[in-house]
Enzyme design. Sequence first.
Site, short mmCIF file in Angstrom:
data_model
loop_
_atom_site.label_atom_id
_atom_site.label_comp_id
_atom_site.label_asym_id
_atom_site.label_seq_id
_atom_site.Cartn_x
_atom_site.Cartn_y
_atom_site.Cartn_z
N LYS A 1 0.56 -1.11 0.26
CA LYS A 1 0.36 -0.15 0.13
C LYS A 1 0.86 1.54 -0.35
CE LYS A 1 -2.23 -0.93 3.68
NZ LYS A 1 -1.66 -2.23 4.30
N ARG B 1 -9.09 1.57 9.66
CA ARG B 1 -8.05 0.21 9.66
C ARG B 1 -9.15 -0.15 10.91
NH1 ARG B 1 -2.11 0.93 8.91
NH2 ARG B 1 -1.51 -1.02 10.11
N ARG C 1 11.40 -6.68 3.85
CA ARG C 1 11.33 -4.43 3.94
C ARG C 1 12.17 -4.22 5.13
NH1 ARG C 1 5.92 -2.27 5.22
NH2 ARG C 1 5.36 -3.56 6.95
N ARG D 1 11.47 -2.47 10.43
CA ARG D 1 10.95 -1.93 11.33
C ARG D 1 10.51 -3.16 12.55
NH1 ARG D 1 5.33 -0.07 8.04
NH2 ARG D 1 4.57 -1.42 10.16
N ARG E 1 -0.65 -8.57 13.36
CA ARG E 1 -0.93 -7.42 12.69
C ARG E 1 -1.68 -8.40 11.71
NH1 ARG E 1 4.16 -5.58 10.88
NH2 ARG E 1 3.41 -3.96 9.33
#
Length: 210
Positions: free
Chosen positions: A14, A89, A123, A156, A167
């Site tokens: 996203k 969310r 990532r 992260r 998550r």
Amino acid sequence: MNRIAFLGPPGAGKGTQAAILATELGVPHLATGDLLRTAVAARSPLGLEAEKFMRAGELVPDGLVVDIVADRLGGDHGRSGFLLDGFPRTLAQGVSLDRIAPLDHVVAFEIPEGTLLERLTERRQCPKCGTVYNLKTVPPRVSGRCDRDGTELVSRNDDRPDAVRTRFRAYHEQTQPLVEFYQKRGILRRIDAVGDTATVAARVRAAVVD
Ligand code: AMP
């Protein structure tokens, strides 16, 4: 009108796609995750409150996040369009957003969970400017350094396996109901989020053209 939000699980791409589309459309890109991470880094009262939830992979309470968005989009700010990435969310956030600035388009990113896990492990992000890399598919030019400002890239701290599981659960339980919420309203488009950045960008563009 270009009042757009992206829905999708963690790692769906996203943020990468939002940066591309916002530039193309000339609208502000508002990523609540980035705004919260900035607040955490600055040790502001909001950051200190949000940090414990984020570290665990849980959603930050609605009130805190809605305040951030209302601050940016309230009044005249959101009139000429915006791209929300990571907000709303929860259904409560969706209802609040209707009062602040109702959406014209919602794009739901669809992607298998196995692909997501792989993306989150690979990532890396620049802690200074927020640019996101993938060690396999979008590596930095110089290993471990941001292309834009040379800052050392980091993982992260919510891309750890235990936080990732939380998550995903938060996404399924709290965010997915929004897909139906916007579908009923006739403004939802689903896109296949598997593919290289340019391919997915073309699908996203097609989904928001009136
Ligand atoms: P993201 O960068 O979008 O993956 O967001 C990182 C973390 O910030 C999430 O796991 C949540 O803890 C928090 N967060 C970001 N956006 C929201 C939101 N709209 N509602 C609640 N928490 C959020």
